[in-house]
Design a protein around this motif. Structure first.
Motif, mmCIF file in Angstrom:
data_model
loop_
_atom_site.group_PDB
_atom_site.id
_atom_site.type_symbol
_atom_site.label_atom_id
_atom_site.label_comp_id
_atom_site.label_asym_id
_atom_site.label_seq_id
_atom_site.Cartn_x
_atom_site.Cartn_y
_atom_site.Cartn_z
ATOM 1 N N ILE A 187 0.900 -1.128 0.060
ATOM 2 C CA ILE A 187 -0.022 -0.172 -0.014
ATOM 3 C C ILE A 187 0.790 1.243 0.208
ATOM 4 O O ILE A 187 1.983 1.312 0.912
ATOM 5 C CB ILE A 187 -0.881 -0.105 1.270
ATOM 6 N N GLU A 188 0.663 2.051 -0.772
ATOM 7 C CA GLU A 188 1.430 3.407 -0.894
ATOM 8 C C GLU A 188 1.130 4.354 0.237
ATOM 9 O O GLU A 188 2.226 4.658 0.965
ATOM 10 C CB GLU A 188 0.704 4.334 -2.009
ATOM 11 N N LYS A 189 0.017 4.423 0.814
ATOM 12 C CA LYS A 189 -0.096 5.290 2.115
ATOM 13 C C LYS A 189 -1.763 5.261 2.335
ATOM 14 O O LYS A 189 -2.891 4.944 1.681
ATOM 15 C CB LYS A 189 -0.095 6.678 1.742
ATOM 16 N N ILE A 190 -1.887 5.222 3.884
ATOM 17 C CA ILE A 190 -3.240 5.157 4.319
ATOM 18 C C ILE A 190 -3.310 6.316 4.992
ATOM 19 O O ILE A 190 -2.572 6.963 5.896
ATOM 20 C CB ILE A 190 -3.519 4.175 5.283
ATOM 21 N N CYS A 191 -4.364 7.407 4.856
ATOM 22 C CA CYS A 191 -4.845 8.462 5.650
ATOM 23 C C CYS A 191 -5.858 8.111 6.623
ATOM 24 O O CYS A 191 -6.956 7.426 6.421
ATOM 25 C CB CYS A 191 -5.108 9.709 4.892
ATOM 26 N N GLY A 192 -6.114 8.832 7.825
ATOM 27 C CA GLY A 192 -7.421 8.681 8.567
ATOM 28 C C GLY A 192 -7.776 10.019 9.065
ATOM 29 O O GLY A 192 -7.329 10.871 9.396
ATOM 30 N N ILE A 250 -13.788 16.738 3.872
ATOM 31 C CA ILE A 250 -12.753 15.958 3.785
ATOM 32 C C ILE A 250 -11.372 16.857 3.237
ATOM 33 O O ILE A 250 -11.331 17.343 2.198
ATOM 34 C CB ILE A 250 -12.920 14.670 2.805
ATOM 35 N N PRO A 251 -10.547 16.903 4.521
ATOM 36 C CA PRO A 251 -9.081 17.777 4.066
ATOM 37 C C PRO A 251 -8.140 17.147 3.299
ATOM 38 O O PRO A 251 -7.046 17.241 3.429
ATOM 39 C CB PRO A 251 -8.952 17.893 5.527
ATOM 40 N N PHE A 252 -8.686 16.749 2.150
ATOM 41 C CA PHE A 252 -7.578 16.178 1.194
ATOM 42 C C PHE A 252 -7.963 16.600 -0.447
ATOM 43 O O PHE A 252 -9.242 16.910 -0.648
ATOM 44 C CB PHE A 252 -7.460 14.530 1.077
ATOM 45 N N ALA A 253 -7.009 16.735 -1.356
ATOM 46 C CA ALA A 253 -7.526 17.108 -2.600
ATOM 47 C C ALA A 253 -8.445 16.287 -3.330
ATOM 48 O O ALA A 253 -8.358 14.972 -3.092
ATOM 49 C CB ALA A 253 -6.128 17.206 -3.310
ATOM 50 N N GLN A 288 -16.864 11.131 -3.229
ATOM 51 C CA GLN A 288 -16.764 11.071 -4.580
ATOM 52 C C GLN A 288 -15.801 11.921 -5.290
ATOM 53 O O GLN A 288 -14.947 11.726 -6.033
ATOM 54 C CB GLN A 288 -18.276 11.228 -5.192
ATOM 55 N N ARG A 289 -15.622 13.275 -4.533
ATOM 56 C CA ARG A 289 -14.699 14.192 -5.062
ATOM 57 C C ARG A 289 -13.288 13.717 -4.956
ATOM 58 O O ARG A 289 -12.277 13.754 -5.632
ATOM 59 C CB ARG A 289 -14.901 15.550 -4.291
#
Length: 202
Positions: A69-74, A108-111, A138-139
């Motif tokens: 896995i490249e990365k997991i964000c929570g 959600i605080p991500f691009a 979805q974004r």
């Protein structure tokens, strides 16, 4: 009175008993968490988001079991849970395999198009705006990205004393909303008392 307090704490653990609430959720959610991990089937290079990661143990499990896995964000609305999850995953955070921050599904605080998979377990009852939450998921998903939403079936919630104020949704209702918000191949999987709704972004 206790059941009402417990229900509110499960939506946003805080205060001096937040640590106890986190442990309570971790034990109570173990079966649903394990089943959802099996459904996700992480692939090499995946960039995954967990919404409402609690103490961060499921996120940690995924990183330990799937090294490619490249990365997991929570994200979590509870600062107490964010701090606990950071402790549990401090090694993965240091190696930039994990990122944990305060946040909620409606913002959600991500691009945009950042993740290949998004999952959430036992949080949909607490969303203030279900449609906005699905739109945000979805974004942040890449095209062909997948979402997994696991929750307890309504008839099972009705039997629990501390879930009286939880929002209840039928799997069919969430399935229809996902279709309206740009998802396809919407699938309902059931392992009572839980269900998981998965879908692919157009």
């Amino acid at each position: 009175m206790f059941n009402q307090w417990l229900g509110k704490q499960l939506s946003n653990p805080r205060g001096i008993l937040a640590k106890w609430i986190g442990s309570y959720m971790e034990k109570g959610n173990k079966k649903a968490n394990g089943w959802t991990v099996e459904l996700i089937k992480p692939s090499p290079g995946d960039r995954i988001l967990e919404i409402g990661m609690g103490t961060g143990t499921t996120l940690n499990r995924l990183l330990n079991e799937y090294e490619d896995i490249e990365k997991i964000c929570g994200i979590d609305i509870s600062l107490s849970m964010v701090n606990k999850a950071k402790q549990v995953n401090r090694g993965f955070i240091a190696s930039h395999k994990a990122e944990i921050t305060e946040g909620n599904v409606e913002h959600i605080p991500f691009a945009a198009e950042y993740f290949t998979k998004v999952y959430t377990i036992h949080t949909v009852y607490f969303w203030s705006d279900l449609v906005k939450g699905l739109q945000e998921i979805q974004r942040v998903l890449k095209p062909e990205g997948e979402v997994f939403i696991t929750f307890t079936l309504s008839e099972e919630l009705d039997r629990m004393r501390h879930t009286k104020e939880f929002l209840h949704y039928s799997p069919k209702y969430i399935q229809s909303l996902l279709g309206e918000e740009g998802f396809r191949q919407v699938k309902i999987s059931v392992q009572k008392p839980f269900c998981c709704i998965s879908a692919i972004k157009e």
